[in-house]
Write a protein that holds these residues in place. Sequence first.
Motif, PDB file in Angstrom:
ATOM      1  N   PRO A  61       0.822  -1.210   0.000  1.00  0.00           N
ATOM      2  CA  PRO A  61       0.000   0.000   0.000  1.00  0.00           C
ATOM      3  C   PRO A  61       0.860   1.266   0.000  1.00  0.00           C
ATOM      4  CG  PRO A  61       0.035  -0.951   2.191  1.00  0.00           C
ATOM      5  CD  PRO A  61       0.781  -1.906   1.298  1.00  0.00           C
ATOM      6  N   ILE A  62       0.432   2.241  -0.755  1.00  0.00           N
ATOM      7  CA  ILE A  62       1.081   3.551  -0.788  1.00  0.00           C
ATOM      8  C   ILE A  62      -0.031   4.596  -0.802  1.00  0.00           C
ATOM      9  CG2 ILE A  62       3.201   2.768  -1.933  1.00  0.00           C
ATOM     10  CD1 ILE A  62       1.985   3.803  -4.598  1.00  0.00           C
ATOM     11  N   THR A  63       0.293   5.802  -1.176  1.00  0.00           N
ATOM     12  CA  THR A  63      -0.715   6.840  -1.364  1.00  0.00           C
ATOM     13  C   THR A  63      -0.622   7.370  -2.790  1.00  0.00           C
ATOM     14  OG1 THR A  63       0.720   8.676  -0.710  1.00  0.00           O
ATOM     15  CG2 THR A  63      -0.514   7.545   1.051  1.00  0.00           C
ATOM     16  N   LEU A  64      -1.702   8.008  -3.208  1.00  0.00           N
ATOM     17  CA  LEU A  64      -1.678   8.635  -4.533  1.00  0.00           C
ATOM     18  C   LEU A  64      -0.613   9.724  -4.575  1.00  0.00           C
ATOM     19  CD1 LEU A  64      -2.805   9.006  -7.366  1.00  0.00           C
ATOM     20  CD2 LEU A  64      -4.583  10.500  -6.395  1.00  0.00           C
ATOM     21  N   ALA A  65      -0.437  10.427  -3.471  1.00  0.00           N
ATOM     22  CA  ALA A  65       0.608  11.455  -3.417  1.00  0.00           C
ATOM     23  C   ALA A  65       1.969  10.858  -3.721  1.00  0.00           C
ATOM     24  CB  ALA A  65       0.617  12.128  -2.044  1.00  0.00           C
ATOM     25  N   HIS A  66       2.260   9.730  -3.073  1.00  0.00           N
ATOM     26  CA  HIS A  66       3.561   9.087  -3.268  1.00  0.00           C
ATOM     27  C   HIS A  66       3.741   8.664  -4.729  1.00  0.00           C
ATOM     28  CE1 HIS A  66       7.191   7.178  -1.891  1.00  0.00           C
ATOM     29  NE2 HIS A  66       6.827   6.004  -2.383  1.00  0.00           N
ATOM     30  N   HIS A  67       2.676   8.149  -5.307  1.00  0.00           N
ATOM     31  CA  HIS A  67       2.741   7.703  -6.700  1.00  0.00           C
ATOM     32  C   HIS A  67       3.014   8.889  -7.630  1.00  0.00           C
ATOM     33  CE1 HIS A  67       1.594   4.405  -9.579  1.00  0.00           C
ATOM     34  NE2 HIS A  67       1.625   5.442 -10.381  1.00  0.00           N
ATOM     35  N   LEU A  68       2.308   9.985  -7.440  1.00  0.00           N
ATOM     36  CA  LEU A  68       2.489  11.148  -8.301  1.00  0.00           C
ATOM     37  C   LEU A  68       3.843  11.809  -8.081  1.00  0.00           C
ATOM     38  CD1 LEU A  68      -1.065  12.768  -8.160  1.00  0.00           C
ATOM     39  CD2 LEU A  68      -0.099  11.294  -9.944  1.00  0.00           C
ATOM     40  N   LEU A  69       4.351  11.738  -6.857  1.00  0.00           N
ATOM     41  CA  LEU A  69       5.661  12.331  -6.585  1.00  0.00           C
ATOM     42  C   LEU A  69       6.780  11.600  -7.333  1.00  0.00           C
ATOM     43  CD1 LEU A  69       5.342  13.176  -2.789  1.00  0.00           C
ATOM     44  CD2 LEU A  69       5.615  14.804  -4.678  1.00  0.00           C
ATOM     45  N   ALA A  70       6.552  10.344  -7.678  1.00  0.00           N
ATOM     46  CA  ALA A  70       7.535   9.645  -8.515  1.00  0.00           C
ATOM     47  C   ALA A  70       7.655  10.333  -9.873  1.00  0.00           C
ATOM     48  CB  ALA A  70       7.130   8.180  -8.694  1.00  0.00           C
ATOM     49  N   TYR A  71       6.519  10.764 -10.427  1.00  0.00           N
ATOM     50  CA  TYR A  71       6.556  11.478 -11.705  1.00  0.00           C
ATOM     51  C   TYR A  71       7.154  12.871 -11.557  1.00  0.00           C
ATOM     52  CZ  TYR A  71       4.049   7.737 -13.959  1.00  0.00           C
ATOM     53  OH  TYR A  71       3.721   6.514 -14.488  1.00  0.00           O
ATOM     54  N   VAL A  72       6.950  13.482 -10.398  1.00  0.00           N
ATOM     55  CA  VAL A  72       7.603  14.776 -10.141  1.00  0.00           C
ATOM     56  C   VAL A  72       9.113  14.622 -10.274  1.00  0.00           C
ATOM     57  CG1 VAL A  72       8.127  16.493  -8.362  1.00  0.00           C
ATOM     58  CG2 VAL A  72       5.758  15.738  -8.728  1.00  0.00           C
ATOM     59  N   GLN A  73       9.656  13.545  -9.698  1.00  0.00           N
ATOM     60  CA  GLN A  73      11.100  13.320  -9.806  1.00  0.00           C
ATOM     61  C   GLN A  73      11.518  13.157 -11.260  1.00  0.00           C
ATOM     62  OE1 GLN A  73      13.361  13.513  -7.222  1.00  0.00           O
ATOM     63  NE2 GLN A  73      11.516  14.277  -6.211  1.00  0.00           N
ATOM     64  N   MET A  74      10.736  12.415 -12.034  1.00  0.00           N
ATOM     65  CA  MET A  74      11.059  12.221 -13.452  1.00  0.00           C
ATOM     66  C   MET A  74      11.101  13.551 -14.187  1.00  0.00           C
ATOM     67  SD  MET A  74       8.727   8.924 -14.468  1.00  0.00           S
ATOM     68  CE  MET A  74       8.322   7.704 -13.216  1.00  0.00           C
ATOM     69  N   PHE A  75      10.071  14.375 -13.977  1.00  0.00           N
ATOM     70  CA  PHE A  75       9.987  15.628 -14.724  1.00  0.00           C
ATOM     71  C   PHE A  75      11.010  16.655 -14.223  1.00  0.00           C
ATOM     72  CE2 PHE A  75       5.534  14.022 -15.500  1.00  0.00           C
ATOM     73  CZ  PHE A  75       5.766  13.709 -16.831  1.00  0.00           C
ATOM     74  N   LEU A  76      11.393  16.576 -12.947  1.00  0.00           N
ATOM     75  CA  LEU A  76      12.492  17.430 -12.475  1.00  0.00           C
ATOM     76  C   LEU A  76      13.797  17.048 -13.169  1.00  0.00           C
ATOM     77  CD1 LEU A  76      11.795  17.745  -8.635  1.00  0.00           C
ATOM     78  CD2 LEU A  76      11.779  19.606 -10.323  1.00  0.00           C
ATOM     79  N   ARG A  77      14.022  15.754 -13.346  1.00  0.00           N
ATOM     80  CA  ARG A  77      15.223  15.332 -14.094  1.00  0.00           C
ATOM     81  C   ARG A  77      15.144  15.819 -15.540  1.00  0.00           C
ATOM     82  NH1 ARG A  77      14.362  10.492 -11.094  1.00  0.00           N
ATOM     83  NH2 ARG A  77      13.460   9.407 -12.892  1.00  0.00           N
ATOM     84  N   ASP A  78      13.933  15.795 -16.114  1.00  0.00           N
ATOM     85  CA  ASP A  78      13.767  16.306 -17.475  1.00  0.00           C
ATOM     86  C   ASP A  78      14.140  17.783 -17.545  1.00  0.00           C
ATOM     87  OD1 ASP A  78      12.896  13.910 -18.633  1.00  0.00           O
ATOM     88  OD2 ASP A  78      10.829  14.264 -18.026  1.00  0.00           O
ATOM     89  N   MET A  79      13.742  18.545 -16.535  1.00  0.00           N
ATOM     90  CA  MET A  79      14.119  19.957 -16.512  1.00  0.00           C
ATOM     91  C   MET A  79      15.635  20.098 -16.474  1.00  0.00           C
ATOM     92  SD  MET A  79      11.388  21.927 -14.038  1.00  0.00           S
ATOM     93  CE  MET A  79      11.827  23.566 -14.603  1.00  0.00           C
TER      94      MET A  79
END
Length: 459
Positions: A161-179
């Motif tokens: 079990p996780i949270t939706l926040a945790h799941h979306l924060l994984a994509y935040v990390q991806m897009f920060l690397r893209d920046m």
Amino acid sequence: MKLWGGRFEKETSALVEDFHSSISFDQRMYKQDIKGSIAHARMLGDKEIIRPEEAKQIIEGLENILKEIESGQVQFEIGAEDIHMNIEKLLTEKIGSAGKKLHTGRSRNDQVAVDFRLYIREETDAIKDLLGQLISALLDIAEEHVKTWMPGYTHLQKAQPITLAHHLLAYVQMFLRDMGRIEDTRKRLNVSPLGSGALAATTFSLDREAVAVELGFAGVTLNSLDGVSDRDFALEFLGAASIIMMHLSRLCEEIIIWSSGEFGFIVLDDGFSTGSSIMPQKKNPDVAELMRGKTGRVYGDLVALLTVMKGLPLAYNKDMQEDKESVFDAIDTVKKSLIVMEPMLRTMQVQKEKMYLEAKAGFTNATDLADYLAKKNVPFREAHEIVGRLVLECTRRGCGLEDLSIEELREVSGVFDPDLYEAIRIETCVNSRRITGGPAPETALEAIGLCRRILQAKV
């Protein structure tokens, strides 16, 4: 007559005119071409390579041409081949012989190279801004859902079990690397090739550094051969663009899955869905599907330019005219995808109860039960086996681990106590994972705050 036609006795074949011309696509660089030419003309006048009054006349002519283009008064000619020759032809028609001096100390090879760098530089800034907007949206949604429990998956099987926040924060990390990749791309492309000439620089005493400063470059290229033949900056951009699209595609895949009847985790807004021409009940995630499909298109742009460049000898070769359409296509595709992704995410409805029910199913608390035993000094491998046997039994009986009585549990291991039921509650499973990078709500909030500060420093 062509601007380069002195050597030739015949006019170019009409077939070759059509095949050879790039004005149909490189005209989008008209602002960059004029900007580069103005800086070059100013330098020629300052260095008195041409008379200062001629430089002034050229600059005013170019500024007027820019206004005319932007007001729709200019019709580019296929016979003038490309945007560079079209603008020079327009300039000469407008101001006469002074316009013919603009190309002093310059080749189309270094001219197109500087235009292309200026264009990609502007577009990297635009894409970086769009990435920032998408990241902000993800952070806002994550902040709303630090206690929206959901199953995490491996192999597309329920895992923990996780949270939706945790799941979306994984994509935040991806897009920060893209920046970061976009920033790095901009840094390496931000040198001026003007002054490289066709390949061997020029005998004129150009002030390359002054031109670079006026155009906002951090420096100048240090080898004239490389200055005109380098397209690493375009390839690096396409590589960064491909990774951006890969990340968008992964997110789209999850949006598609989550919006299905089998998952039911989200409901997409009607404005970002389409229907069926035959099935009245359908609500399709077509926007996400199309974005997923366009990812392959950007990959193709990267492979196309890699293939063009792989066997080219120094310096410039006409093959390199094929660099722009791939880059232009990737830019358009990435920008459109980023623009549509943000509102699609902001308008989706999250089905919290459905997510919670699915988090409770599939034995997502099995690892926590094994950890419970390990904390009571049971070797983890033994704890793993014990819980595996319990899962097997629950599977046969169609119940969850929390449904087993303490007596049934103690038949398998005597270390079980009633406190295990609290330990394997979904909320406890998530709340207990407080280490950096974990899904606990307070950890997620800390991560959100940190990511906002990182993003603020980038804009």
